[in-house]
Every structure is written in C-alpha cells, then in structure tokens.
Design an enzyme around this catalytic site. Structure first.
Site, PDB file in Angstrom:
ATOM      1  N   ASP A 100       7.632 -34.402  55.395  1.00  0.00           N
ATOM      2  CA  ASP A 100       7.279 -35.784  55.720  1.00  0.00           C
ATOM      3  C   ASP A 100       5.989 -35.766  56.534  1.00  0.00           C
ATOM      4  OD1 ASP A 100       9.937 -35.892  54.784  1.00  0.00           O
ATOM      5  OD2 ASP A 100      10.381 -37.654  56.005  1.00  0.00           O
ATOM      6  N   LYS A 162       6.652 -43.634  52.818  1.00  0.00           N
ATOM      7  CA  LYS A 162       7.616 -43.819  53.898  1.00  0.00           C
ATOM      8  C   LYS A 162       7.011 -44.730  54.960  1.00  0.00           C
ATOM      9  CE  LYS A 162       9.812 -40.952  57.508  1.00  0.00           C
ATOM     10  NZ  LYS A 162      10.030 -39.562  57.962  1.00  0.00           N
ATOM     11  N   LYS A 191      10.906 -44.475  51.116  1.00  0.00           N
ATOM     12  CA  LYS A 191      11.809 -44.099  52.206  1.00  0.00           C
ATOM     13  C   LYS A 191      11.604 -45.038  53.381  1.00  0.00           C
ATOM     14  CE  LYS A 191      12.927 -40.338  55.442  1.00  0.00           C
ATOM     15  NZ  LYS A 191      12.773 -38.903  55.751  1.00  0.00           N
TER      16      LYS A 191
END
Length: 243
Positions: A100, A162, A191
């Site tokens: 991430d 995300k 996400k």
C-alpha cells in the site's frame, strides 16, 4: 452513517474483505502480536503492518492463511521514488505480498501527473507482479485531483486505488469512493481506509463498489457480522480507533 437496507451478511464474507491495519508507530511487539493473533483467529484476508514488522508477521502468521502486506512511503508519500522502490524490494524479500503505497500528494496537487504516475510505476515494477494499492489521501484533495490520481494509478499498473492513510485528519467517504470507482476501469479495485469502524459503514461502502477495507476495528466489525448472521440485531457499535 445510516444503516444499510440489508444487514444480513456472513462474518466469513466480511472477513474476506478486510486488511487489518497494524500501523500505529507506538505499538509494542506484544501489541503487534496480539493483533496478528486476532487476525489469524478471525481468518481475515490480510494484515497491513509496518515495514519493520513484515518478517516477524510472516513468521507468526505462517500456516494461518492470512496474507501479510505493508506500506510504502508511509504516511506522507514524500520519500523519493528510488526510496519507495527500495522499500518495496526489501518488503518483498521479507515476505510481504501486497504493498500500500502513498503517492506524492504535493505533486498530484501541483498537477505534475507524469511525476505521480512514474512514482507509482516504479513501485509496481519493484513489486514484481504483486498487488500494489495506491493511497491518494483523499482528505487533502479536491474531486479533480482524486480522479486524476486514480487514473494515474491505473495507467501505472496498480491493482487498487485507496482513500487514506488514516493519519491525515480525514478518512474514506462514500462520495469519494464513488468518484474513485467511476474514475477507473473494472480491472482496478477500490479500497476504503480511514474511519471504517463499524459494519454498517463497511456495508454502505461495499454498495458503491469497494472490495477491500483497511481498518483496525476488525474485531468490532466481525463480531457484529457474526451476531447478525446468527439472527441477532448486532451491536451497531463504532470502534474509536483512528484507522
């Protein structure tokens, strides 16, 4: 956030959507271990740990079926592209399977989209085919920047866009998630992270196309899901954690 119209859901279905966040800088080894053990007990999809915890998490979760991910350029996104790539290579060697990364927020806000895309692409290349999720930090962006950042992530080969780190004073919103989903093609997943602290919030976000959730309120969410699955009302309670 209001309750969703259909609260009937299985705990296993929700567990498969969760990346449990173990990212606070002050966590002790004992606190990290408690969260890792909880993740194994609930059978969630993955944990997202600090880079220095990756090798330990991989060992502790061996055989559990829980994947180990980590963060890159976290939480500000301002490290160099070379540093982000090197961090990814090390985390991959330590056993992480998802990454991430925080994009360069200042450059995105400056309109330097080519720089942003190249930064992401370097991490995607370093990840060697593993999942890269690009954190936009939506609380710091306007809608045009959210769309541009999402599209840059897609062009660079990222698997997910995300919302948030959870450390910038704002988290995921349904409106931002809807915009992100509309800004990328079907190959790229979305996400939500930052402020996903209860089951009803998660379900509402899933309705707009979110397929993964970063949260530290995993036990609260899954206990509620299990109660509803068993025919009870669930707790509806919110966890007070920051991520």
């Amino acid at each position: 956030m209001p309750e969703t119209a259909d609260p009937i859901v299985t705990a296993a279905e929700i567990a498969a959507l969760i990346d449990h966040a173990i990212l606070k800088p002050d966590l002790t080894r004992a606190e990290v271990d408690a969260d890792l053990d909880m993740a194994a007990r609930y059978g969630i999809f993955s944990v997202c740990v600090r880079p220095s915890d990756v090798a330990h998490a991989v060992r502790r979760l061996s055989g559990s079926g829980v994947a180990v991910g980590t963060v890159i350029g976290f939480p500000h996104g301002t490290t160099t592209t070379q540093a982000k790539a090197a961090e990814t290579v090390q985390a991959l060697a330590d056993g992480a399977v998802e990454f991430d990364m925080v994009l360069n927020i200042g450059r995105l806000r400056s309109g330097l989209i080519g720089d942003v895309e190249a930064d992401i692409a370097a991490v995607v290349e370093a990840a060697a085919g593993h999942v890269v999720k690009v954190i936009l930090e939506t609380a710091l962006l306007d809608e045009e920047q959210i769309a541009a950042g999402s599209q840059a992530a897609e062009r660079a080969g990222a698997a997910f866009v995300k919302t948030s780190t959870g450390f910038a004073g704002g988290g995921a919103t349904v409106d931002h998630l809807r915009l992100m989903r509309a800004s990328v093609g079907p190959r790229v997943q979305v996400k939500a992270s930052g402020g996903v602290r209860d089951l009803d919030t998660l379900l509402a976000m899933r309705e707009v196309g979110v397929s993964r959730f970063g949260t530290s309120a995993t036990a609260t969410i899954l206990d509620d899901a299990a109660a509803r699955e068993a025919g009870g009302p669930g707790t509806g309670a919110s966890d007070t954690s920051s991520y």
